[in-house]
Design a protein around this motif. Structure first.
Motif, PDB file in Angstrom:
ATOM      1  N   GLU A   1      -4.774  -5.399  -2.103  1.00 21.14           N
ATOM      2  CA  GLU A   1      -5.484  -6.492  -1.438  1.00 21.14           C
ATOM      3  C   GLU A   1      -5.947  -7.539  -2.458  1.00 21.14           C
ATOM      4  O   GLU A   1      -6.029  -8.722  -2.158  1.00 21.14           O
TER       5      GLU A   1
ATOM      6  N   SER B   1      -8.328  -2.984   6.997  1.00 23.28           N
ATOM      7  CA  SER B   1      -8.685  -4.415   6.903  1.00 23.28           C
ATOM      8  C   SER B   1      -9.210  -4.953   8.226  1.00 23.28           C
ATOM      9  O   SER B   1     -10.021  -5.876   8.240  1.00 23.28           O
TER      10      SER B   1
ATOM     11  N   THR C   1       0.837  -1.205   0.000  1.00 23.81           N
ATOM     12  CA  THR C   1       0.000   0.000   0.000  1.00 23.81           C
ATOM     13  C   THR C   1       0.873   1.256   0.000  1.00 23.81           C
ATOM     14  O   THR C   1       0.598   2.207  -0.741  1.00 23.81           O
TER      15      THR C   1
ATOM     16  N   ARG D   1      -6.249   3.908   6.237  1.00 28.06           N
ATOM     17  CA  ARG D   1      -5.119   3.017   6.501  1.00 28.06           C
ATOM     18  C   ARG D   1      -5.415   2.076   7.658  1.00 28.06           C
ATOM     19  O   ARG D   1      -6.001   2.472   8.652  1.00 28.06           O
TER      20      ARG D   1
HETATM   21  N1  ASP Z   1      -3.365  -2.347   3.104  1.00 25.74           N
HETATM   22  C1  ASP Z   1      -3.995  -1.311   3.858  1.00 25.74           C
HETATM   23  C2  ASP Z   1      -2.963  -0.491   4.605  1.00 25.74           C
HETATM   24  O1  ASP Z   1      -1.778  -0.752   4.498  1.00 25.74           O
HETATM   25  C3  ASP Z   1      -5.065  -1.832   4.764  1.00 25.74           C
HETATM   26  C4  ASP Z   1      -4.578  -2.699   5.883  1.00 25.74           C
HETATM   27  O2  ASP Z   1      -3.466  -3.221   5.845  1.00 25.74           O
HETATM   28  O3  ASP Z   1      -5.346  -2.910   6.817  1.00 25.74           O
HETATM   29  O4  ASP Z   1      -3.315   0.443   5.258  1.00 25.74           O
END
Ligand code: ASP
Ligand code: MG
Length: 400
Positions: free
Chosen positions: A73, A152, A46, A149
């Motif tokens: 994702e 998930s 990300t 951020r």
């Molecule tokens: N991939 C996203 C992030 O790095 C969501 C997560 O990891 O929860 O923020």
């Protein structure tokens, strides 16, 4: 038993790790469980995607950023499902949209509105493991959105609530600590922590769990287990306050480095004008956090507030508007600050925590800017350079 498991970026950071997780999930499934797995983007994907967009502009369109970030994702769900299928395990990957996750609100920080769970239910009935892309959904316009951020975690808890499942968050740390062990080596692992304390700790920057996820857990009373991936116990349970066995005055200390301090000098002390400033900030989606005010000469006042450093672009837009209306206000920003907070439900019934911290600051020559309190927390902004001094002395004083 029905379980929603979530694996964070580090846990799925390589193909090798994805294969190991696949083995682990199959083992769980064979214990007669219905399993839904939520995954993050691999490793630092990300961040990498954001960096790419920022090579083009510092201010990428947020809809397009969502389009870009959601691909992280999607790689993980496909790879994990390929691994499961290869091992003979029926499984299917679903994007947020395919999983029925409907969102509302601003791009890059949308909120889950509801989950249409029929498709997931149908796949579970077929005996499949369902692998869902975390951090994403679809809004009323049919556009891909992301949840902010760390989102998930929210996807996982929301799915657990919708599917009436238990929730397990697997990460690279083996539980919730009283202080981030990277900041304080002697920090202790907590067996349990209440939703309220965890919410404050996430909010205040503890980093392990996303705050909205804990909020949802509390709302739907979903116990959340947080632990190291591929281990089955020894983590921390986030539960209702009444279920926490060991009651302490202070449960934890958290540090938030995502803080930017804004000073507004030379303001006329007129409530209408001040209200205008904060309404512009609100309208531009700037999350104002701590506020302090001081008298300056005459009927002028100074106000300072903090907001997330990551919202500097939104803040800058708001500042332009504010200056148009109030050209005499001097506005300056200070980013070398952090917010340190102590959290504990014990504070509801005991006083003296603030006094003890003031003493610690005085003894160690640490000056602070803003202070805020809630029923179960006290937060201070201090200079970044005083971080380890503050953390170590507070942790020792409260036996964290
Ligand atoms: N991939 C996203 C992030 O790095 C969501 C997560 O990891 O929860 O923020
Ligand atoms: Mg995370």
């Amino acid at each position: 038993m029905r379980i929603v498991q979530k694996y964070g970026g580090t846990s799925v950071g390589s193909i090798e790790k994805i294969k190991n997780i696949a083995d682990h999930i199959i083992k769980m499934k064979n214990e007669h469980n219905e399993i839904v797995v939520v995954v993050s983007a691999m490793g630092k994907m990300t961040d990498e995607l954001i960096r790419k967009a920022k090579q083009i502009t510092n201010n990428p369109n947020r809809r397009e950023l969502d389009m870009l970030l959601s691909t992280g994702e999607q790689q993980t769900i496909a790879l994990l499902t390929i691994a499961l299928n290869h091992k003979g395990q029926p499984a299917i990957s679903l994007t947020g949209s395919q999983a029925g996750i409907v969102t509302t609100g601003t791009h890059t920080k949308s909120k889950i509105k509801n989950i249409n769970k029929e498709r997931i239910e149908a796949h579970l009935k077929e005996g499949k493991i369902v692998i869902v892309a975390g951090f994403q959904g679809i809004n009323e316009n049919g556009d891909i959105t992301t949840l902010g951020r760390g989102g998930s975690d929210t996807s996982a808890v929301a799915l657990a609530a919708a599917l009436n499942a238990t929730c397990e968050i697997y990460t690279d740390v083996d539980g919730i600590y009283s202080v981030d062990p990277r900041e304080y080596k002697e920090a202790k692992k907590l067996e349990e922590i209440s939703y309220e304390e965890m919410m404050e700790m996430s909010n205040l920057g503890a980093g392990v769990m996303e705050v909205r996820a804990v909020e949802l857990g509390k709302k739907y009373n979903i116990p959340i287990y947080v632990g190291k991936s591929l281990c089955q116990n020894n983590g921390t349970y986030i539960v209702e306050r009444e279920q926490v066995m060991e009651q302490k005055l202070i449960t934890g200390l958290s540090i938030n480095e995502n803080a930017l301090m804004v000073n507004l000098l030379n303001l006329e002390n007129e409530p209408k004008k001040i209200a205008y400033i904060f309404s512009v900030l609100g309208a531009n989606d700037v999350n104002v956090d701590m506020i302090s005010q001081s008298m300056s000469n005459g009927n002028k006042i100074d106000i300072s507030f903090t907001c997330p450093l990551t919202e500097e672009d939104l803040l800058d837009k708001a500042i332009v508007l504010i200056k148009e209306h109030h050209p005499n206000i001097q506005i300056s920003k200070k980013s070398d600050i952090i917010k340190v907070s102590v959290v504990g439900v014990g504070m509801i019934s005991h006083s003296g925590v603030a006094a003890k911290i003031f003493d610690i600051f005085a003894e160690n020559n640490i000056s602070f800017y803003q202070i805020t309190t809630s029923e179960i927390s006290i937060s201070f902004t201090i200079d970044k350079e005083n971080k380890s001094k503050a953390v170590e002395n507070i942790a020792k004083a409260f036996n964290l």
